[in-house]
Motif scaffolding. Structure first.
Motif, PDB file in Angstrom:
ATOM      1  N   GLY A  27       0.034  14.973  30.535  1.00 44.30           N
ATOM      2  CA  GLY A  27       0.615  14.061  29.468  1.00 44.30           C
ATOM      3  C   GLY A  27       1.328  12.660  29.942  1.00 44.30           C
ATOM      4  O   GLY A  27       1.180  11.607  29.506  1.00 44.30           O
ATOM      5  N   SER A  28       2.349  13.320  30.961  1.00 44.08           N
ATOM      6  CA  SER A  28       2.956  12.078  31.471  1.00 44.08           C
ATOM      7  C   SER A  28       1.966  11.138  32.237  1.00 44.08           C
ATOM      8  O   SER A  28       2.150   9.920  32.215  1.00 44.08           O
ATOM      9  CB  SER A  28       4.208  12.648  32.285  1.00 44.08           C
ATOM     10  OG  SER A  28       5.049  13.378  31.488  1.00 44.08           O
ATOM     11  N   TYR A  29       1.181  11.855  33.069  1.00 47.13           N
ATOM     12  CA  TYR A  29       0.144  10.852  33.775  1.00 47.13           C
ATOM     13  C   TYR A  29      -0.684   9.980  32.740  1.00 47.13           C
ATOM     14  O   TYR A  29      -0.705   8.755  32.979  1.00 47.13           O
ATOM     15  CB  TYR A  29      -0.574  11.950  34.542  1.00 47.13           C
ATOM     16  CG  TYR A  29      -1.865  11.215  35.300  1.00 47.13           C
ATOM     17  CD1 TYR A  29      -1.394  10.580  36.451  1.00 47.13           C
ATOM     18  CD2 TYR A  29      -3.171  11.252  34.776  1.00 47.13           C
ATOM     19  CE1 TYR A  29      -2.473   9.628  37.139  1.00 47.13           C
ATOM     20  CE2 TYR A  29      -4.028  10.439  35.312  1.00 47.13           C
ATOM     21  CZ  TYR A  29      -3.692   9.744  36.486  1.00 47.13           C
ATOM     22  OH  TYR A  29      -4.744   9.091  37.255  1.00 47.13           O
ATOM     23  N   GLY A  65       5.017   5.792  36.643  1.00 46.50           N
ATOM     24  CA  GLY A  65       5.274   5.880  35.203  1.00 46.50           C
ATOM     25  C   GLY A  65       4.890   7.170  34.787  1.00 46.50           C
ATOM     26  O   GLY A  65       5.621   7.992  34.058  1.00 46.50           O
ATOM     27  N   GLY A  66       3.599   7.872  35.287  1.00 44.70           N
ATOM     28  CA  GLY A  66       2.996   9.128  35.008  1.00 44.70           C
ATOM     29  C   GLY A  66       4.102  10.471  35.133  1.00 44.70           C
ATOM     30  O   GLY A  66       4.266  11.332  34.395  1.00 44.70           O
ATOM     31  N   CYS A  67       4.836   9.820  36.244  1.00 45.69           N
ATOM     32  CA  CYS A  67       5.712  11.201  36.666  1.00 45.69           C
ATOM     33  C   CYS A  67       7.167  10.614  36.257  1.00 45.69           C
ATOM     34  O   CYS A  67       7.888  11.615  35.843  1.00 45.69           O
ATOM     35  CB  CYS A  67       5.682  11.659  38.000  1.00 45.69           C
ATOM     36  SG  CYS A  67       4.155  12.034  38.564  1.00 45.69           S
ATOM     37  N   HIS A  68       7.589   9.553  36.481  1.00 42.85           N
ATOM     38  CA  HIS A  68       9.012   9.191  36.043  1.00 42.85           C
ATOM     39  C   HIS A  68       9.269   8.824  34.995  1.00 42.85           C
ATOM     40  O   HIS A  68      10.436   8.276  34.398  1.00 42.85           O
ATOM     41  CB  HIS A  68       9.416   8.095  37.357  1.00 42.85           C
ATOM     42  CG  HIS A  68       9.137   8.771  38.475  1.00 42.85           C
ATOM     43  ND1 HIS A  68      10.540   9.564  39.150  1.00 42.85           N
ATOM     44  CD2 HIS A  68       8.593   8.533  39.509  1.00 42.85           C
ATOM     45  CE1 HIS A  68      10.169  10.069  40.351  1.00 42.85           C
ATOM     46  NE2 HIS A  68       8.970   9.246  40.820  1.00 42.85           N
ATOM     47  N   GLY A  69       8.313   8.731  34.013  1.00 45.42           N
ATOM     48  CA  GLY A  69       8.443   7.926  32.466  1.00 45.42           C
ATOM     49  C   GLY A  69       8.269   6.508  32.555  1.00 45.42           C
ATOM     50  O   GLY A  69       8.437   5.907  33.423  1.00 45.42           O
ATOM     51  N   GLN A  73      13.028   7.165  32.782  1.00 49.46           N
ATOM     52  CA  GLN A  73      13.844   8.167  32.103  1.00 49.46           C
ATOM     53  C   GLN A  73      13.520   9.517  32.837  1.00 49.46           C
ATOM     54  O   GLN A  73      14.646  10.516  32.629  1.00 49.46           O
ATOM     55  CB  GLN A  73      13.899   8.155  30.625  1.00 49.46           C
ATOM     56  CG  GLN A  73      12.691   8.891  30.036  1.00 49.46           C
ATOM     57  CD  GLN A  73      11.262   8.232  30.167  1.00 49.46           C
ATOM     58  OE1 GLN A  73      11.073   7.025  30.652  1.00 49.46           O
ATOM     59  NE2 GLN A  73      10.479   8.099  29.668  1.00 49.46           N
ATOM     60  N   GLY A  74      12.672   9.765  33.335  1.00 48.59           N
ATOM     61  CA  GLY A  74      12.331  10.916  33.909  1.00 48.59           C
ATOM     62  C   GLY A  74      11.348  11.691  33.336  1.00 48.59           C
ATOM     63  O   GLY A  74      10.961  11.331  32.016  1.00 48.59           O
ATOM     64  N   GLY A  75      10.698  12.739  33.699  1.00 48.54           N
ATOM     65  CA  GLY A  75       9.694  13.183  33.128  1.00 48.54           C
ATOM     66  C   GLY A  75       9.413  14.683  33.997  1.00 48.54           C
ATOM     67  O   GLY A  75       9.970  15.487  34.522  1.00 48.54           O
ATOM     68  N   VAL A  76       7.973  14.534  34.616  1.00 48.56           N
ATOM     69  CA  VAL A  76       7.579  15.370  35.942  1.00 48.56           C
ATOM     70  C   VAL A  76       8.479  15.354  37.061  1.00 48.56           C
ATOM     71  O   VAL A  76       9.006  16.097  37.333  1.00 48.56           O
ATOM     72  CB  VAL A  76       6.133  15.386  36.140  1.00 48.56           C
ATOM     73  CG1 VAL A  76       6.027  16.391  37.345  1.00 48.56           C
ATOM     74  CG2 VAL A  76       5.247  15.753  34.922  1.00 48.56           C
ATOM     75  N   GLY A  77       8.694  14.012  37.359  1.00 45.15           N
ATOM     76  CA  GLY A  77       9.636  13.615  38.423  1.00 45.15           C
ATOM     77  C   GLY A  77      11.179  13.074  37.969  1.00 45.15           C
ATOM     78  O   GLY A  77      11.082  13.172  36.505  1.00 45.15           O
ATOM     79  N   MET A 110       6.068  14.088  45.811  1.00 52.39           N
ATOM     80  CA  MET A 110       6.173  12.575  45.678  1.00 52.39           C
ATOM     81  C   MET A 110       5.082  12.093  46.755  1.00 52.39           C
ATOM     82  O   MET A 110       5.119  12.371  47.773  1.00 52.39           O
ATOM     83  CB  MET A 110       7.518  12.173  46.051  1.00 52.39           C
ATOM     84  CG  MET A 110       7.976  10.796  46.091  1.00 52.39           C
ATOM     85  SD  MET A 110       7.813   9.770  44.716  1.00 52.39           S
ATOM     86  CE  MET A 110       7.974   8.071  45.411  1.00 52.39           C
ATOM     87  N   PRO A 111       4.071  11.238  46.039  1.00 53.83           N
ATOM     88  CA  PRO A 111       3.032  10.541  46.920  1.00 53.83           C
ATOM     89  C   PRO A 111       3.890   9.725  48.010  1.00 53.83           C
ATOM     90  O   PRO A 111       4.818   9.208  47.734  1.00 53.83           O
ATOM     91  CB  PRO A 111       2.471   9.599  46.012  1.00 53.83           C
ATOM     92  CG  PRO A 111       2.799  10.147  44.647  1.00 53.83           C
ATOM     93  CD  PRO A 111       3.995  10.851  44.465  1.00 53.83           C
ATOM     94  N   ARG A 112       3.416   9.765  49.410  1.00 50.96           N
ATOM     95  CA  ARG A 112       3.923   8.875  50.470  1.00 50.96           C
ATOM     96  C   ARG A 112       2.831   7.529  50.124  1.00 50.96           C
ATOM     97  O   ARG A 112       1.893   7.701  50.729  1.00 50.96           O
ATOM     98  CB  ARG A 112       3.733   9.537  51.642  1.00 50.96           C
ATOM     99  CG  ARG A 112       4.906  10.428  52.096  1.00 50.96           C
ATOM    100  CD  ARG A 112       5.586  11.408  50.939  1.00 50.96           C
ATOM    101  NE  ARG A 112       6.522  12.116  51.535  1.00 50.96           N
ATOM    102  CZ  ARG A 112       7.262  12.979  50.710  1.00 50.96           C
ATOM    103  NH1 ARG A 112       6.900  12.918  49.255  1.00 50.96           N
ATOM    104  NH2 ARG A 112       8.272  13.949  51.174  1.00 50.96           N
TER     105      ARG A 112
END
Length: 139
Positions: A27-29, A65-69, A73-77, A110-112
């Motif tokens: 969902g975040s992604y 944004g998919g991970c960090h919101g 604000q945060g999410g998966v990350g 976390m992708p490089r």
């Protein structure tokens, strides 16, 4: 129970947790991808003078944004309030190589972006700086 294995309740809890984590991640992604489409989806927009300017908001939406919101604000990350205050080189090292200030290595999830690129293109210093500027604007 004799303690030789996991109880049915423990197994059920682990399965439910895994399914919820996957659903939240997906969902975040999807939210990040949707935000990228709403902001034009492109990483570069043409300015009135004919110069090209890197769009940090669009890059953030499509790559972060998919991970960090959507608002960092945060999410998966994790949320990015702390990293917004990092210096440009520290922020770049974390995005490009997964290295946070103080020598801390970020999680493997976390992708490089030095290897994967941003939004299908090279992760240039200008693109990283545009994302950093955008993240700082959210704080």
């Amino acid at each position: 129970m004799s303690g030789d294995g996991f109880s049915r309740r423990e197994i059920t809890s682990a399965v439910v947790f895994t399914v919820l984590a996957v659903a939240i991640g997906f969902g975040s992604y999807r939210a990040g991808v949707g935000m990228a489409h709403e902001t034009g989806g492109g990483a570069i927009v043409t300015a009135a003078a004919g110069d090209t300017t890197v769009n940090g908001q669009a890059l953030y939406a499509s790559s972060c944004g998919g991970c960090h919101g959507a608002q960092a604000q945060g999410g998966v990350g994790p949320g990015l309030a702390q990293s917004a205050a990092w210096s440009g080189p520290d922020f770049a090292a974390s995005v490009l190589h997964g290295e946070a200030p103080g020598g801390r290595v970020l999680a493997p999830v976390m992708p490089r972006f030095a290897e994967t690129g941003l939004n299908g293109e090279e992760a240039t210093p200008e693109r990283i700086a545009a994302i950093h500027t955008y993240v700082k604007s959210l704080q």
